[in-house]
Design a protein around this motif. Structure first.
Motif, PDB file in Angstrom:
ATOM      1  N   GLY A 259       0.777  -1.142  -0.031  1.00 54.23           N
ATOM      2  CA  GLY A 259      -0.115  -0.014   0.029  1.00 54.23           C
ATOM      3  C   GLY A 259       0.835   1.399   0.083  1.00 54.23           C
ATOM      4  O   GLY A 259       0.258   2.243  -0.156  1.00 54.23           O
ATOM      5  N   LEU A 260       2.271   0.995   0.021  1.00 51.93           N
ATOM      6  CA  LEU A 260       3.090   2.294  -0.014  1.00 51.93           C
ATOM      7  C   LEU A 260       3.886   2.468  -1.052  1.00 51.93           C
ATOM      8  O   LEU A 260       3.804   1.227  -1.939  1.00 51.93           O
ATOM      9  N   LEU A 261       4.550   3.439  -1.556  1.00 50.03           N
ATOM     10  CA  LEU A 261       5.393   3.468  -2.566  1.00 50.03           C
ATOM     11  C   LEU A 261       6.811   3.445  -1.755  1.00 50.03           C
ATOM     12  O   LEU A 261       7.303   4.615  -1.412  1.00 50.03           O
ATOM     13  N   LEU A 262       7.636   2.695  -2.364  1.00 46.82           N
ATOM     14  CA  LEU A 262       9.080   2.524  -1.354  1.00 46.82           C
ATOM     15  C   LEU A 262      10.155   2.316  -2.538  1.00 46.82           C
ATOM     16  O   LEU A 262       9.809   2.057  -3.486  1.00 46.82           O
ATOM     17  N   LEU A 263      11.433   2.741  -1.993  1.00 45.46           N
ATOM     18  CA  LEU A 263      12.457   2.746  -2.785  1.00 45.46           C
ATOM     19  C   LEU A 263      12.957   1.649  -3.315  1.00 45.46           C
ATOM     20  O   LEU A 263      12.861   0.629  -2.461  1.00 45.46           O
ATOM     21  N   ALA A 264      13.418   1.388  -4.478  1.00 46.55           N
ATOM     22  CA  ALA A 264      13.863   0.076  -5.215  1.00 46.55           C
ATOM     23  C   ALA A 264      14.873   0.746  -6.346  1.00 46.55           C
ATOM     24  O   ALA A 264      14.721   1.741  -6.890  1.00 46.55           O
ATOM     25  N   PRO A 265      15.319  -0.456  -6.817  1.00 43.56           N
ATOM     26  CA  PRO A 265      16.443  -0.150  -8.048  1.00 43.56           C
ATOM     27  C   PRO A 265      15.545   0.209  -9.190  1.00 43.56           C
ATOM     28  O   PRO A 265      14.544  -0.207  -9.487  1.00 43.56           O
ATOM     29  N   CYS A 266      16.087   1.211 -10.037  1.00 45.87           N
ATOM     30  CA  CYS A 266      15.371   1.662 -11.073  1.00 45.87           C
ATOM     31  C   CYS A 266      15.177   1.003 -12.274  1.00 45.87           C
ATOM     32  O   CYS A 266      13.869   0.586 -12.642  1.00 45.87           O
ATOM     33  N   ASN A 267      15.730  -0.441 -12.352  1.00 45.41           N
ATOM     34  CA  ASN A 267      15.936  -1.219 -13.513  1.00 45.41           C
ATOM     35  C   ASN A 267      15.459  -2.571 -12.673  1.00 45.41           C
ATOM     36  O   ASN A 267      16.302  -3.305 -12.914  1.00 45.41           O
ATOM     37  N   VAL A 268      14.172  -2.550 -12.013  1.00 44.54           N
ATOM     38  CA  VAL A 268      13.939  -3.779 -11.442  1.00 44.54           C
ATOM     39  C   VAL A 268      13.901  -5.098 -12.184  1.00 44.54           C
ATOM     40  O   VAL A 268      14.217  -6.132 -11.795  1.00 44.54           O
ATOM     41  N   HIS A 269      13.514  -4.960 -13.441  1.00 41.60           N
ATOM     42  CA  HIS A 269      13.639  -6.003 -14.198  1.00 41.60           C
ATOM     43  C   HIS A 269      14.855  -6.665 -14.489  1.00 41.60           C
ATOM     44  O   HIS A 269      15.002  -8.066 -14.226  1.00 41.60           O
ATOM     45  N   ASN A 320       1.736   1.562 -28.185  1.00 43.72           N
ATOM     46  CA  ASN A 320       3.229   1.574 -28.852  1.00 43.72           C
ATOM     47  C   ASN A 320       4.204   2.404 -27.827  1.00 43.72           C
ATOM     48  O   ASN A 320       5.208   2.693 -28.219  1.00 43.72           O
ATOM     49  N   SER A 321       3.573   2.901 -26.722  1.00 42.26           N
ATOM     50  CA  SER A 321       4.399   3.697 -26.042  1.00 42.26           C
ATOM     51  C   SER A 321       5.255   2.950 -24.728  1.00 42.26           C
ATOM     52  O   SER A 321       5.276   1.549 -24.893  1.00 42.26           O
ATOM     53  N   SER A 322       6.134   3.450 -24.163  1.00 39.03           N
ATOM     54  CA  SER A 322       7.169   2.716 -23.468  1.00 39.03           C
ATOM     55  C   SER A 322       6.681   2.672 -21.972  1.00 39.03           C
ATOM     56  O   SER A 322       7.238   2.272 -21.049  1.00 39.03           O
ATOM     57  N   VAL A 323       5.438   2.896 -21.617  1.00 36.39           N
ATOM     58  CA  VAL A 323       4.680   2.794 -20.455  1.00 36.39           C
ATOM     59  C   VAL A 323       4.278   1.228 -20.204  1.00 36.39           C
ATOM     60  O   VAL A 323       3.986   0.623 -21.031  1.00 36.39           O
ATOM     61  N   ILE A 324       4.919   0.817 -18.961  1.00 35.60           N
ATOM     62  CA  ILE A 324       4.631  -0.419 -18.510  1.00 35.60           C
ATOM     63  C   ILE A 324       3.413  -0.346 -17.556  1.00 35.60           C
ATOM     64  O   ILE A 324       3.370   0.300 -16.659  1.00 35.60           O
ATOM     65  N   VAL A 325       2.558  -1.261 -17.667  1.00 36.17           N
ATOM     66  CA  VAL A 325       1.225  -1.357 -16.617  1.00 36.17           C
ATOM     67  C   VAL A 325       1.483  -2.325 -15.952  1.00 36.17           C
ATOM     68  O   VAL A 325       1.490  -3.436 -16.419  1.00 36.17           O
ATOM     69  N   PHE A 340       4.337   2.693 -15.228  1.00 38.55           N
ATOM     70  CA  PHE A 340       5.582   3.177 -15.154  1.00 38.55           C
ATOM     71  C   PHE A 340       5.832   3.906 -16.496  1.00 38.55           C
ATOM     72  O   PHE A 340       5.489   3.281 -17.595  1.00 38.55           O
ATOM     73  N   LYS A 341       6.350   5.005 -16.527  1.00 36.99           N
ATOM     74  CA  LYS A 341       6.878   5.645 -17.811  1.00 36.99           C
ATOM     75  C   LYS A 341       7.646   4.806 -18.543  1.00 36.99           C
ATOM     76  O   LYS A 341       7.825   4.438 -19.728  1.00 36.99           O
ATOM     77  N   ASN A 342       8.773   4.472 -17.797  1.00 40.35           N
ATOM     78  CA  ASN A 342       9.935   3.532 -18.233  1.00 40.35           C
ATOM     79  C   ASN A 342      10.742   2.956 -17.026  1.00 40.35           C
ATOM     80  O   ASN A 342      10.226   3.327 -15.932  1.00 40.35           O
TER      81      ASN A 342
END
Length: 349
Positions: A259-269, A320-325, A340-342
């Motif tokens: 339920g929160l937004l917490l810090l993580a690596p930017c390229n989690v994948h 066709n955008s770079s947005v990830i849902v 995510f925008k990217n």
């Protein structure tokens, strides 16, 4: 030249008046300061933490809620924990091994939660306290290992996990001791060449160890101009040759977690592929942190076999955008959606 002569009585009277004015000023300042403090105090809200043994209250503390603090939605403003209900052997929780070899029942046995609702509350309260101390004193932290996997797959704690994993900067160890080591009701275990642990005091769990459960497991990362690596110890859970490009970790981004937004690596994948090579497979606990021993019931199945049991995250591209849902779904029902925008930009709704 004009000379002014004061009589002794007049001199003493003037000194007395000046002294009286100074004392009056000091008293008024104290009264006004106290009034301002009380007004400020009354404007704050608090989280009250109560530790009980049976019906007896054995410890209580009120933590001031600062405007920038984060709070897990599931937690209330009064956290009441019964000490007798913490550290229950996982063998006493949930179902026993099924007598029949029904596949679904066997899967449910291996992947059932090993912590109770009250234990989960205490674990999240411990993590919430950790997060807010880090935010107030600008300590670097981010999700890693099992907790990063939980954010990636479930937007929260892995349903069958029993601790929290974070990375912190090894250059900030002294600051970590001075801040996290001085939180009322909590302690910090900081052994050399081993994960540090932040945990609540006064519990009877893990009596043969120098720390208690539940805890936040703190790993430390080393870095240079180009790479980041786990530098917790020479026997790290990560192969010492496995390092990450700094551009895959920083800048840190916010990811969903309980339920929160917490810090993580930017390229989690990419990080997930390095940490967990078979990320389509789900593996039950090989280790019970609440007892500090290996689990007697490890199991491994395709994650798809657990879709009927727990919420999982499903990903797709937006046109066709770079947005990830990312959609958190349970049995085909969408519970929450993030975009995510990217891979290396801040998460937004």
């Amino acid at each position: 030249m004009i000379r002014v002569c004061l009589k002794p009585n007049s001199l003493f009277r003037n000194i007395f008046l000046v002294s009286l004015l100074i004392q009056t000023f000091i008293i008024l300042s104290i009264i006004l300061t106290r009034k301002d403090f009380m007004n400020e105090y009354n404007n704050y809200t608090f989280i009250e933490y109560q530790l009980k043994e049976g019906t007896e209250l054995i410890y209580s503390y009120r933590y001031k809620k600062y405007p920038d603090d984060l709070h897990f939605p599931i937690l209330k403003d009064v956290i009441s924990i019964n000490r007798d209900n913490i550290g229950i052997d996982p063998k006493q929780i949930g179902m026993k091994y099924p007598e029949s070899e029904n596949f679904k029942q066997v899967v449910m046995y291996h992947f059932q939660p090993i912590i109770t609702g009250e234990e989960r509350t205490l674990l999240l309260f411990t993590f919430q306290t950790f997060i807010n101390i880090c935010r107030r004193y600008k300590l670097t932290y981010f999700l890693t290992y099992g907790s990063l996997l939980g954010s990636y797959r479930h937007h929260g704690i892995v349903p069958w996990d029993d601790d929290i994993d974070v990375f912190m900067n090894e250059t900030e160890k002294r600051k970590v001791i001075l801040t996290l080591g001085n939180v009322p009701g909590f302690e910090l275990s900081h052994l050399q060449n081993y994960q540090w642990k932040f945990y609540p005091r006064f519990y009877n769990t893990l009596l043969g160890f120098k720390h208690r459960w539940p805890f936040v497991d703190i790993f430390f990362f080393g870095e240079n101009n180009t790479h980041v690596w786990d530098n917790t110890s020479t026997s790290s859970v990560v192969d010492p040759v496995e390092v990450y490009r700094k551009s895959e970790i920083f800048p840190l981004v916010s990811r969903p977690f309980e339920g929160l937004l917490l810090l993580a690596p930017c390229n989690v994948h990419t990080i997930m592929k390095v940490m967990f090579t078979e990320h389509d497979w789900c593996e039950s606990n090989r280790y019970w942190h609440k007892l500090e021993k290996r689990s007697p019931r490890p199991g491994k199945v395709l994650c798809a076999e657990l879709y009927f049991l727990y919420p999982f995250v499903f990903r797709s591209s937006k046109g066709n955008s770079s947005v990830i849902v990312e959609q958190l779904q349970l049995r085909g029902r969408t519970m929450k959606t993030y975009e995510f925008k990217n891979q290396c930009e801040t998460l937004k709704y």
